[in-house]
Design a protein around this motif. Structure first.
Motif, PDB file in Angstrom:
ATOM      1  N   ALA A 198      31.752  38.184  37.265  1.00  0.00           N
ATOM      2  CA  ALA A 198      33.143  37.755  36.883  1.00  0.00           C
ATOM      3  C   ALA A 198      33.841  37.337  38.158  1.00  0.00           C
ATOM      4  CB  ALA A 198      33.935  38.582  35.924  1.00  0.00           C
ATOM      5  N   ASN A 199      33.736  38.171  39.050  1.00  0.00           N
ATOM      6  CA  ASN A 199      34.704  38.110  40.399  1.00  0.00           C
ATOM      7  C   ASN A 199      34.360  37.289  41.320  1.00  0.00           C
ATOM      8  OD1 ASN A 199      36.906  39.881  39.221  1.00  0.00           O
ATOM      9  ND2 ASN A 199      35.496  41.556  39.892  1.00  0.00           N
ATOM     10  N   PHE A 200      32.668  37.279  41.661  1.00  0.00           N
ATOM     11  CA  PHE A 200      32.197  36.298  42.565  1.00  0.00           C
ATOM     12  C   PHE A 200      32.183  34.825  42.274  1.00  0.00           C
ATOM     13  CE2 PHE A 200      28.336  34.673  44.696  1.00  0.00           C
ATOM     14  CZ  PHE A 200      28.723  34.920  46.075  1.00  0.00           C
ATOM     15  N   THR A 201      31.928  34.630  41.169  1.00  0.00           N
ATOM     16  CA  THR A 201      31.674  33.155  40.554  1.00  0.00           C
ATOM     17  C   THR A 201      32.896  32.288  41.111  1.00  0.00           C
ATOM     18  OG1 THR A 201      30.479  33.856  38.756  1.00  0.00           O
ATOM     19  CG2 THR A 201      31.140  31.548  38.781  1.00  0.00           C
ATOM     20  N   PRO A 202      34.305  32.645  40.924  1.00  0.00           N
ATOM     21  CA  PRO A 202      35.477  31.885  41.531  1.00  0.00           C
ATOM     22  C   PRO A 202      35.442  31.651  43.065  1.00  0.00           C
ATOM     23  CG  PRO A 202      36.117  33.556  39.723  1.00  0.00           C
ATOM     24  CD  PRO A 202      34.801  33.788  40.137  1.00  0.00           C
ATOM     25  N   VAL A 203      35.153  32.739  43.584  1.00  0.00           N
ATOM     26  CA  VAL A 203      34.893  32.760  44.943  1.00  0.00           C
ATOM     27  C   VAL A 203      33.726  31.752  45.627  1.00  0.00           C
ATOM     28  CG1 VAL A 203      34.419  34.195  47.108  1.00  0.00           C
ATOM     29  CG2 VAL A 203      35.473  35.183  45.355  1.00  0.00           C
ATOM     30  N   PHE A 204      32.323  31.624  44.741  1.00  0.00           N
ATOM     31  CA  PHE A 204      31.751  30.560  45.188  1.00  0.00           C
ATOM     32  C   PHE A 204      31.876  29.410  44.854  1.00  0.00           C
ATOM     33  CE2 PHE A 204      27.884  28.176  43.729  1.00  0.00           C
ATOM     34  CZ  PHE A 204      27.272  28.403  44.889  1.00  0.00           C
ATOM     35  N   LYS A 233      22.064  51.011  34.048  1.00  0.00           N
ATOM     36  CA  LYS A 233      22.724  51.946  34.720  1.00  0.00           C
ATOM     37  C   LYS A 233      24.055  51.381  35.581  1.00  0.00           C
ATOM     38  CE  LYS A 233      21.071  55.316  36.791  1.00  0.00           C
ATOM     39  NZ  LYS A 233      20.394  56.354  37.720  1.00  0.00           N
ATOM     40  N   ARG A 234      23.757  49.893  35.818  1.00  0.00           N
ATOM     41  CA  ARG A 234      24.723  49.104  36.744  1.00  0.00           C
ATOM     42  C   ARG A 234      25.365  48.209  35.915  1.00  0.00           C
ATOM     43  NH1 ARG A 234      25.057  52.894  40.715  1.00  0.00           N
ATOM     44  NH2 ARG A 234      23.199  53.601  41.348  1.00  0.00           N
ATOM     45  N   GLN A 235      25.424  48.478  34.678  1.00  0.00           N
ATOM     46  CA  GLN A 235      25.946  47.151  33.683  1.00  0.00           C
ATOM     47  C   GLN A 235      27.348  46.743  34.184  1.00  0.00           C
ATOM     48  OE1 GLN A 235      25.518  48.001  29.655  1.00  0.00           O
ATOM     49  NE2 GLN A 235      26.579  45.962  28.834  1.00  0.00           N
ATOM     50  N   LYS A 236      28.327  47.689  34.404  1.00  0.00           N
ATOM     51  CA  LYS A 236      29.549  47.503  34.543  1.00  0.00           C
ATOM     52  C   LYS A 236      29.742  46.701  35.846  1.00  0.00           C
ATOM     53  CE  LYS A 236      32.128  51.072  35.677  1.00  0.00           C
ATOM     54  NZ  LYS A 236      32.937  52.467  35.718  1.00  0.00           N
ATOM     55  N   TYR A 237      29.180  47.277  37.074  1.00  0.00           N
ATOM     56  CA  TYR A 237      29.140  46.839  38.191  1.00  0.00           C
ATOM     57  C   TYR A 237      28.616  45.353  38.316  1.00  0.00           C
ATOM     58  CZ  TYR A 237      29.976  51.601  39.357  1.00  0.00           C
ATOM     59  OH  TYR A 237      30.484  52.792  39.339  1.00  0.00           O
ATOM     60  N   ILE A 238      27.594  45.308  37.440  1.00  0.00           N
ATOM     61  CA  ILE A 238      26.751  43.819  37.590  1.00  0.00           C
ATOM     62  C   ILE A 238      27.758  42.720  36.739  1.00  0.00           C
ATOM     63  CG2 ILE A 238      24.999  42.400  36.593  1.00  0.00           C
ATOM     64  CD1 ILE A 238      23.274  44.779  37.024  1.00  0.00           C
ATOM     65  N   VAL A 239      28.306  43.257  35.537  1.00  0.00           N
ATOM     66  CA  VAL A 239      29.466  42.558  34.888  1.00  0.00           C
ATOM     67  C   VAL A 239      30.653  41.863  35.610  1.00  0.00           C
ATOM     68  CG1 VAL A 239      30.677  41.904  32.799  1.00  0.00           C
ATOM     69  CG2 VAL A 239      28.490  42.762  32.643  1.00  0.00           C
ATOM     70  N   SER A 240      30.937  42.787  36.481  1.00  0.00           N
ATOM     71  CA  SER A 240      32.226  42.840  37.245  1.00  0.00           C
ATOM     72  C   SER A 240      31.940  41.763  38.355  1.00  0.00           C
ATOM     73  CB  SER A 240      32.859  44.062  37.647  1.00  0.00           C
ATOM     74  OG  SER A 240      33.901  44.082  38.418  1.00  0.00           O
ATOM     75  N   ALA A 241      30.796  41.994  38.948  1.00  0.00           N
ATOM     76  CA  ALA A 241      30.509  41.106  40.319  1.00  0.00           C
ATOM     77  C   ALA A 241      30.412  39.727  39.941  1.00  0.00           C
ATOM     78  CB  ALA A 241      29.233  41.777  40.751  1.00  0.00           C
ATOM     79  N   GLY A 299      35.955  28.225  38.188  1.00  0.00           N
ATOM     80  CA  GLY A 299      35.187  29.516  38.420  1.00  0.00           C
ATOM     81  C   GLY A 299      35.418  30.597  37.768  1.00  0.00           C
ATOM     82  N   ILE A 300      36.579  30.693  37.419  1.00  0.00           N
ATOM     83  CA  ILE A 300      36.918  32.005  36.766  1.00  0.00           C
ATOM     84  C   ILE A 300      36.333  31.666  35.199  1.00  0.00           C
ATOM     85  CG2 ILE A 300      39.028  33.328  35.297  1.00  0.00           C
ATOM     86  CD1 ILE A 300      40.699  32.934  37.752  1.00  0.00           C
ATOM     87  N   LEU A 301      36.476  30.540  34.581  1.00  0.00           N
ATOM     88  CA  LEU A 301      36.036  30.221  33.203  1.00  0.00           C
ATOM     89  C   LEU A 301      34.555  30.571  33.179  1.00  0.00           C
ATOM     90  CD1 LEU A 301      36.504  29.373  30.353  1.00  0.00           C
ATOM     91  CD2 LEU A 301      36.357  26.748  31.444  1.00  0.00           C
ATOM     92  N   VAL A 302      34.032  29.718  34.160  1.00  0.00           N
ATOM     93  CA  VAL A 302      32.445  29.810  34.332  1.00  0.00           C
ATOM     94  C   VAL A 302      32.126  31.229  34.669  1.00  0.00           C
ATOM     95  CG1 VAL A 302      30.431  29.483  35.592  1.00  0.00           C
ATOM     96  CG2 VAL A 302      32.072  27.615  35.085  1.00  0.00           C
ATOM     97  N   GLY A 303      32.424  31.985  35.588  1.00  0.00           N
ATOM     98  CA  GLY A 303      32.301  33.395  35.676  1.00  0.00           C
ATOM     99  C   GLY A 303      32.543  34.372  34.397  1.00  0.00           C
TER     100      GLY A 303
END
Length: 340
Positions: free
Chosen positions: A218-224, A208-216, A265-269
């Motif tokens: 991809a976007n959070f990894t560079p921030v981390f 049900k949350r696939q789109k949000y999980i994948v987006s999170a 981070g973007i690449l890894v995400g």
């Protein structure tokens, strides 16, 4: 071929051999109407997937029989076909042929079932019997990747809705009352079927949350990664004797380092997001059919494969969290010993 009987008991071959001048106007109108009329259509969509066993199919046929017994049926043809996995089809021109099939010998899974009843009924105000067609389709909602093809090749919006449904009942009719009766029979039968057991818990959340999980991811990894760079900045400055004071040189170095870290981070995400997206897409779901040997084998494979994918996702998630904790903890430990 089914013979059509006129009111005087003559078949259509005899009628065709009679000179046109000797056919009375009422008989001519009846024949013309029977051969040229376009029937109306009524459709009922089934949006929910239900469990279908062999006994359920026989029950549906019995219910339709019982309803038709209340009308004057002149001709009756019943056929059924199955769309199976691996590009296989099974078509039965009569119900007797279908009943003789031993489904324990069928190793493919069932994707779709199509049942058709072609009926001619004697109706009031109609000299000749009138044709009615009842069609029931169960399963095989079209995959999303084929949606565009239908959208561009079909001029009928209803075809798109029908193709996406988990099932439907369709009646081509002359008499509206009979159409309503047949629709109700099939609808009542479908309502009485058991619902398919959908995945619950962890798999349901991922689906049900696939789109949000994948987006999170991809976007959070560079921030981390930027956060880690910030945490290690003071430590690296002290270790290598780099001044913490802001100047043009230190600003340039910081921008270059942060840009590099952010790119990593973007690449890894993206790699992690694509991986988990593919894994979620690989989850299998019940077809709703419990008829062939292949259907039963598929259920066992479904449980094993889903559990395997679930363990892989959980394992990768735990590893990512542990890696993050270790990265932060390592900084604290190093800073403690270096400053001691």
């Amino acid at each position: 071929m089914t013979e059509i009987i006129n009111p005087e008991g003559q078949d259509m071959k005899e009628v065709r051999n009679v000179p046109l001048q000797s056919i009375d106007l009422d008989t001519f109108k009846s024949i013309y109407y029977w051969t040229n009329v376009k029937p109306d259509t009524q459709i009922k969509i089934f949006e929910e997937r239900k469990k279908i066993e062999l006994s359920n199919i026989h029950e549906l046929n019995d219910r339709v029989h019982q309803k038709l017994d209340t009308h004057k049926v002149e001709t009756y043809i019943n056929s059924i076909n199955f769309i199976l996995s691996d590009g296989n089809f099974k078509e039965y021109g009569s119900w007797g042929e279908f009943q003789r099939q031993n489904w324990e010998y069928i190793n493919q899974t069932i994707r779709s079932i199509n049942i058709t009843w072609d009926i001619t009924l004697s109706l009031p105000n109609h000299v000749l019997p009138q044709k009615h067609t009842l069609k029931v389709r169960l399963g095989s909602a079209i995959p999303p990747k084929e949606m565009f093809q239908i959208m561009f090749t079909s001029d009928e919006p209803s075809e798109l809705i029908e193709s996406r449904a988990e099932g439907l009942v369709k009646v081509d009719f002359i008499n509206q009352v009979i159409a309503n009766e047949l629709i109700k029979v099939v609808n009542d039968w479908h309502d009485g079927l058991k619902k398919v057991d959908h995945e619950s818990g962890f798999i349901k959340v991922l689906e049900k949350r696939q789109k949000y999980i994948v987006s999170a991811i991809a976007n959070f990894t560079p921030v981390f990664f930027i956060l880690l760079a910030y945490l290690y900045h003071s430590l690296l400055c002290n270790q290598f004797g780099v001044s913490k004071n802001l100047n043009i040189l230190s600003l340039q170095r910081s921008i270059v380092v942060l840009a590099f870290v952010f790119s990593i981070g973007i690449l890894v995400g993206r790699i992690l997001a694509r991986w988990i997206d593919r894994k979620i897409d690989k989850f299998k779901y019940e077809t709703g059919f419990y008829i062939s040997r292949g259907d039963k084998n598929y259920l066992d494979e479904l449980k094993n494969d889903n559990n395997k994918i679930k363990k892989e996702i959980i394992g990768k998630s735990i590893l990512a969290v542990i890696s993050g904790v270790i990265a932060v903890g390592t900084k604290v430990i190093l800073e403690y010993f270096l400053n001691k």
